[in-house]
Scaffold this motif. Structure first.
Motif, PDB file in Angstrom:
ATOM      1  N   ASP A  73     -35.964 -18.958  -7.014  1.00 30.61           N
ATOM      2  CA  ASP A  73     -35.203 -19.898  -6.193  1.00 30.61           C
ATOM      3  C   ASP A  73     -35.105 -19.373  -4.766  1.00 30.61           C
ATOM      4  N   THR A  74     -35.556 -20.204  -3.817  1.00 29.09           N
ATOM      5  CA  THR A  74     -35.529 -19.811  -2.411  1.00 29.09           C
ATOM      6  C   THR A  74     -34.409 -20.496  -1.642  1.00 29.09           C
ATOM      7  N   PHE A  75     -33.887 -21.594  -2.187  1.00 30.01           N
ATOM      8  CA  PHE A  75     -32.772 -22.326  -1.580  1.00 30.01           C
ATOM      9  C   PHE A  75     -31.965 -22.967  -2.699  1.00 30.01           C
ATOM     10  N   ALA A  76     -30.655 -22.858  -2.615  1.00 31.97           N
ATOM     11  CA  ALA A  76     -29.780 -23.506  -3.598  1.00 31.97           C
ATOM     12  C   ALA A  76     -28.559 -24.066  -2.897  1.00 31.97           C
ATOM     13  N   ASP A  77     -28.356 -25.366  -3.060  1.00 32.11           N
ATOM     14  CA  ASP A  77     -27.166 -26.059  -2.562  1.00 32.11           C
ATOM     15  C   ASP A  77     -26.372 -26.468  -3.790  1.00 32.11           C
ATOM     16  N   MET A  78     -25.092 -26.101  -3.827  1.00 30.99           N
ATOM     17  CA  MET A  78     -24.332 -26.301  -5.068  1.00 30.99           C
ATOM     18  C   MET A  78     -22.915 -26.743  -4.768  1.00 30.99           C
ATOM     19  N   GLY A  79     -22.360 -27.535  -5.662  1.00 36.28           N
ATOM     20  CA  GLY A  79     -20.975 -27.975  -5.547  1.00 36.28           C
ATOM     21  C   GLY A  79     -20.258 -27.854  -6.870  1.00 36.28           C
ATOM     22  N   PHE A  80     -19.052 -27.316  -6.836  1.00 38.42           N
ATOM     23  CA  PHE A  80     -18.220 -27.167  -8.032  1.00 38.42           C
ATOM     24  C   PHE A  80     -16.858 -27.793  -7.782  1.00 38.42           C
ATOM     25  N   ALA A  81     -16.245 -28.253  -8.829  1.00 44.72           N
ATOM     26  CA  ALA A  81     -14.850 -28.695  -8.778  1.00 44.72           C
ATOM     27  C   ALA A  81     -13.975 -27.600  -9.365  1.00 44.72           C
ATOM     28  N   PHE A  82     -12.936 -27.224  -8.622  1.00 48.48           N
ATOM     29  CA  PHE A  82     -11.900 -26.313  -9.100  1.00 48.48           C
ATOM     30  C   PHE A  82     -10.609 -27.113  -9.261  1.00 48.48           C
ATOM     31  N   GLU A  83      -9.645 -26.546  -9.924  1.00 44.66           N
ATOM     32  CA  GLU A  83      -8.364 -27.217 -10.084  1.00 44.66           C
ATOM     33  C   GLU A  83      -7.687 -27.336  -8.711  1.00 44.66           C
ATOM     34  N   GLY A  84      -7.649 -28.544  -8.176  1.00 46.53           N
ATOM     35  CA  GLY A  84      -6.942 -28.783  -6.931  1.00 46.53           C
ATOM     36  C   GLY A  84      -7.770 -28.699  -5.668  1.00 46.53           C
ATOM     37  N   PHE A  85      -9.018 -28.226  -5.747  1.00 53.30           N
ATOM     38  CA  PHE A  85      -9.848 -28.176  -4.543  1.00 53.30           C
ATOM     39  C   PHE A  85     -11.326 -28.278  -4.914  1.00 53.30           C
ATOM     40  N   THR A  86     -12.135 -28.625  -3.915  1.00 53.06           N
ATOM     41  CA  THR A  86     -13.576 -28.714  -4.111  1.00 53.06           C
ATOM     42  C   THR A  86     -14.256 -27.529  -3.433  1.00 53.06           C
ATOM     43  N   TYR A  87     -15.514 -27.312  -3.818  1.00 51.25           N
ATOM     44  CA  TYR A  87     -16.257 -26.146  -3.339  1.00 51.25           C
ATOM     45  C   TYR A  87     -17.711 -26.531  -3.129  1.00 51.25           C
ATOM     46  N   GLN A  88     -18.281 -26.084  -2.018  1.00 52.88           N
ATOM     47  CA  GLN A  88     -19.701 -26.286  -1.729  1.00 52.88           C
ATOM     48  C   GLN A  88     -20.234 -25.036  -1.054  1.00 52.88           C
ATOM     49  N   ALA A  89     -21.456 -24.652  -1.406  1.00 53.70           N
ATOM     50  CA  ALA A  89     -22.087 -23.504  -0.765  1.00 53.70           C
ATOM     51  C   ALA A  89     -23.596 -23.633  -0.875  1.00 53.70           C
ATOM     52  N   TYR A  90     -24.285 -22.882  -0.016  1.00 56.00           N
ATOM     53  CA  TYR A  90     -25.738 -22.787  -0.164  1.00 56.00           C
ATOM     54  C   TYR A  90     -26.186 -21.362   0.097  1.00 56.00           C
ATOM     55  N   THR A  91     -27.305 -21.034  -0.516  1.00 60.86           N
ATOM     56  CA  THR A  91     -27.971 -19.756  -0.277  1.00 60.86           C
ATOM     57  C   THR A  91     -29.429 -20.035   0.037  1.00 60.86           C
ATOM     58  N   SER A  92     -30.018 -19.188   0.857  1.00 64.31           N
ATOM     59  CA  SER A  92     -31.433 -19.353   1.182  1.00 64.31           C
ATOM     60  C   SER A  92     -32.033 -18.003   1.546  1.00 64.31           C
ATOM     61  N   ILE A  93     -33.233 -17.754   1.041  1.00 67.98           N
ATOM     62  CA  ILE A  93     -33.993 -16.584   1.471  1.00 67.98           C
ATOM     63  C   ILE A  93     -35.222 -17.022   2.275  1.00 67.98           C
ATOM     64  N   ARG A  94     -35.146 -18.245   2.801  1.00 70.70           N
ATOM     65  CA  ARG A  94     -36.192 -18.778   3.665  1.00 70.70           C
ATOM     66  C   ARG A  94     -35.594 -19.399   4.931  1.00 70.70           C
ATOM     67  N   SER A  95     -34.453 -18.894   5.359  1.00 69.73           N
ATOM     68  CA  SER A  95     -33.780 -19.445   6.541  1.00 69.73           C
ATOM     69  C   SER A  95     -33.328 -18.309   7.449  1.00 69.73           C
ATOM     70  N   ALA A  96     -33.050 -18.653   8.704  1.00 74.54           N
ATOM     71  CA  ALA A  96     -32.510 -17.678   9.645  1.00 74.54           C
ATOM     72  C   ALA A  96     -31.197 -17.110   9.112  1.00 74.54           C
ATOM     73  N   PRO A  97     -30.872 -15.874   9.448  1.00 77.76           N
ATOM     74  CA  PRO A  97     -29.667 -15.236   8.909  1.00 77.76           C
ATOM     75  C   PRO A  97     -28.377 -15.984   9.267  1.00 77.76           C
ATOM     76  N   ARG A  98     -27.552 -16.192   8.258  1.00 75.23           N
ATOM     77  CA  ARG A  98     -26.230 -16.782   8.451  1.00 75.23           C
ATOM     78  C   ARG A  98     -25.341 -16.335   7.305  1.00 75.23           C
ATOM     79  N   GLN A  99     -24.075 -16.086   7.604  1.00 72.13           N
ATOM     80  CA  GLN A  99     -23.098 -15.853   6.544  1.00 72.13           C
ATOM     81  C   GLN A  99     -21.705 -16.211   7.047  1.00 72.13           C
ATOM     82  N   GLU A 100     -21.031 -17.069   6.276  1.00 74.11           N
ATOM     83  CA  GLU A 100     -19.670 -17.506   6.579  1.00 74.11           C
ATOM     84  C   GLU A 100     -19.001 -17.971   5.294  1.00 74.11           C
TER      85      GLU A 100
END
Length: 322
Positions: free
Chosen positions: A211-238
């Protein structure tokens, strides 16, 4: 009361062990980098350059049978983590295993069983939970500084298309999620203390079984969550924690002091922004010292295998659906 230093052995002369974890063990209080196991004397010499007197074991078994070693650090390829973690426990050594600790949830079940049978400490080398930036984020959320949590989102990326690199080799357990997904997934679980209710979506891009890119969304109790990872993109982390009263941003959450300075930004409704900086903390040294205290004094370790397994469960779902 004084305690004897934890005598560490490193199983394999991986570059990350030489540049980062080996120096961290050497720098940590109440720790001693005692030996490295490798078939290459030349590679072990690289460790001796900063840790004079480090001993060389020509085989992994020789290291595990060394009575003068208390703890083992395992930086081997991902698919070998559980195998050698169990062997270390069976040899009477506590073991710190590089992330991801296993290839799937079932593998971690085996490691937990071995840990319990041995009565020793086994843990994933998940260093961010030992950094005050993350501990501060957890405390601020708990005390209601940003109000009720509404949404969390995260990103972690860098560029690596080298087919000779282990991150791009499926047979060795490569891929972006296993390499860096542990951070965006485990980070939300650590700060909130919650587990996801369900996977909402997963979009994964694959190259040669990795897997070179993954965009994912999860539901938690009371809030939502979204994140992505990539090993084919310019460096970023937040990482962003968005509440009803404010927004909490970790600007350099994963490679503190390397990617950038670790900072925590609090943005409030009155448009004020408070910035907290953590310029000199080495989270790898903090990790080694916490592991040593857990061994010597019984202090609770911040990231037990059950925590690592919760992150692995999320990764397994994304990989299966994507």
């Amino acid at each position: 009361m004084t305690t004897s230093p934890v005598r560490w052995g490193i199983l394999g002369a991986a570059n990350f062990a030489k540049t980062t974890m080996g120096p961290a063990i050497h720098a940590a209080t109440s720790a001693e980098l005692a030996a490295v196991a490798s078939s290459s004397a030349e590679k072990v010499a690289g460790f001796a350059a900063f840790a004079p007197g480090v001993r060389h074991h020509e085989s992994y078994e020789g290291m595990l049978n060394d009575p003068d070693i208390d703890a083992i650090y395992v930086p081997l390829p991902n698919h070998l983590h559980v195998e050698w973690g169990i062997k270390a426990l069976e040899a009477g050594k506590s073991v710190l295993i590089e992330k991801p600790v296993g290839m799937d949830v079932a593998e971690i079940d085996r490691l937990i069983a071995a840990r319990d049978a041995a009565g020793l400490l086994a843990a994933e080398a998940y260093m961010i939970v030992h950094h005050p930036q993350w501990q501060r984020a957890k405390a601020l959320l708990a005390d209601g500084t940003i109000g009720k949590l509404v949404h969390v989102n995260g990103a972690f990326s860098f560029f690596n298309n080298d087919t000779g690199n282990i991150r791009n080799q499926a047979a060795s357990g490569g891929g972006g999620l296993r390499d860096i997904g542990v951070y965006v997934l485990g980070g939300v679980r650590f700060v909130t203390g919650q587990e996801p209710v369900q996977l909402d979506y997963a979009r994964v891009q694959w190259e040669h079984g990795v897997d070179t890119f993954a965009d994912m969304g999860f539901a938690f109790e009371g809030f939502t969550y979204q994140a992505y990872t990539s090993i084919r993109s310019a460096p970023r982390q937040e990482m962003h924690f968005h509440g009803e009263k404010g927004l909490m941003t970790l600007t350099c959450p994963f490679n503190a002091g390397k990617f950038d300075q670790a900072e925590l930004h609090l943005s409030m409704p009155d448009q004020t922004v408070r910035i907290e900086r953590f310029p000199v903390v080495n989270q790898y040294v903090q990790q080694v010292e916490a592991f040593g205290r857990a061994i010597r004094t019984g202090e609770t370790y911040a990231w037990p295998l059950e925590q690592a397994q919760g992150t692995q469960m999320m990764m397994d779902q994304v990989l299966a659906q994507g």
